[in-house]
Design a protein around this motif. Sequence first.
Motif, PDB file in Angstrom:
ATOM      1  N   ARG A 129       1.082  -0.675   0.088  1.00 44.40           N
ATOM      2  CA  ARG A 129       0.508   0.113   0.282  1.00 44.40           C
ATOM      3  C   ARG A 129       1.131   1.253  -0.125  1.00 44.40           C
ATOM      4  O   ARG A 129       0.713   2.418  -1.293  1.00 44.40           O
ATOM      5  N   LYS A 130       2.067   1.321   1.221  1.00 46.02           N
ATOM      6  CA  LYS A 130       2.731   2.329   0.834  1.00 46.02           C
ATOM      7  C   LYS A 130       3.370   2.292  -0.217  1.00 46.02           C
ATOM      8  O   LYS A 130       3.596   3.728  -0.657  1.00 46.02           O
TER       9      LYS A 130
ATOM     10  N   GLU B 250       2.170   2.059  -3.339  1.00 52.94           N
ATOM     11  CA  GLU B 250       1.622   2.198  -4.427  1.00 52.94           C
ATOM     12  C   GLU B 250       1.432   3.804  -3.470  1.00 52.94           C
ATOM     13  O   GLU B 250       1.137   5.014  -4.969  1.00 52.94           O
ATOM     14  N   GLU B 251       1.300   4.381  -2.329  1.00 52.16           N
ATOM     15  CA  GLU B 251       0.733   5.808  -2.345  1.00 52.16           C
ATOM     16  C   GLU B 251       2.146   6.267  -3.053  1.00 52.16           C
ATOM     17  O   GLU B 251       2.019   7.834  -3.810  1.00 52.16           O
TER      18      GLU B 251
ATOM     19  N   ARG C 288       1.620   7.165  -6.814  1.00 49.84           N
ATOM     20  CA  ARG C 288       0.896   7.761  -7.245  1.00 49.84           C
ATOM     21  C   ARG C 288       1.818   9.446  -6.443  1.00 49.84           C
ATOM     22  O   ARG C 288       1.433  10.337  -7.578  1.00 49.84           O
ATOM     23  N   ARG C 289       2.750   9.296  -6.002  1.00 47.82           N
ATOM     24  CA  ARG C 289       3.178  11.398  -5.415  1.00 47.82           C
ATOM     25  C   ARG C 289       3.619  11.228  -6.258  1.00 47.82           C
ATOM     26  O   ARG C 289       4.715  11.948  -6.284  1.00 47.82           O
TER      27      ARG C 289
END
Length: 385
Positions: A19-20, A22-23, A26-27
């Motif tokens: 999850r981290k 992917e986050e 995204r940034r």
Amino acid sequence: MQAQRLRNIGAYLFADLDRKQEELQRRGVDVINLGVGDPDIATPAHIVRAMEEGARDPQTHRYPPYRGTAEFRRAAAAWFERRFDVALDPDREVLALIGSKEGLAHLPWAVLNPGEVALVPDPGYPVYRSATIMAEGEPVALPLRAEHGFLPDLNAIPPETLRRARILFLNYPNNPTGAVADLGFFARAVDFCRRHGLLLVHDNAYSEIAYDGYRPPSVLQVPGAREVAIELHSLSKSYNMTGWRIGFAAGNAEAVGALGTLKTNVDSGVFVAVQRAGVAALTGPQDVLAPTLAIYQARRDRMVAALRAVGWNPPVPRATLYIWMPVPDGTTSAAFCADVLERTGVVLTPGTGYGQMGEGFVRLSLTTPDARIDEAMARIRRAYG
Ligand SMILES: *Cc1c(COP(=O)(O)O)cnc(C)c1O
């Protein structure tokens, strides 16, 4: 909808990290993943050619023989004899697998009764545990400690556990610790399994991935081992064939037979063209290995030097594709991985993904192209140096 046995396997331990990652992506962060152990180097050309020719031959287009083609089993036995000086009966002691993971996953179904115990190394490749649970067996963790060279202390297993145990899983060279075992250890393990009525299941996926001239042994080199041991081999890491899905089981004829019978109810074998590629790999030039090993060894040395330069303390593995590094004092595997990811965009694998005993360690893999490894190490030096 999910069966209880699937729920029993538990949450996917890397979900948080995924999850981290992917986050960050995204940034717009350029994430470098040193977590996955999947060779980035191409399969040797003569193996690809055998596949091409095989795929063009209509004889390969039909169902394969369940236990593997006679040609593949003979090639596996011949490779085994050349490599380990152990003669196997290709009809009774060799079985083709859809990768060694498939064999590991199905073996407990074939040999374990519900409620019986499988002893699984901790930390360890997660499949030993999950496959045992799927077969409604009980996995019992066998701690691998740094101070014992990541070898299990077989004499520390409680007698009441041992009475219910049917399988001992071992894996050397070891994923994730990079530890190796010598024939003396295997001889003690074989003796232990004979005395306690256990099937020794040795996962030898990294038999060819070793450095500095080291040649990992086979458990089947121990005299009499085939009475109690089955060994799983993979072409994935040796010949850069992870995507092809081919390996084989070797050793104890009864266990090989049981796994073969189970498999006739589950799958219909490996595409014959892939088996022909496997024959090309096992009987063709073995010097294709050396350049790959030279690349991994150079990466290992560069990574160890860079990590030590920031004050961390990785050991130098003699085998496998992994560096198993203690995390700095005062932090946990998960917290350290999260911090490294946040500050550098580099993904490491928390040791706890391989079991509770993995706490305090992270795994770094050698399967990323050199330029990306150098970039990852440069970022780590900037953030922590
Ligand atoms: C990669 C790996 C396997 C699986 O190999 P396949 O033959 O590709 O299924 C098995 N065991 C260990 C320890 C591994 O790291």
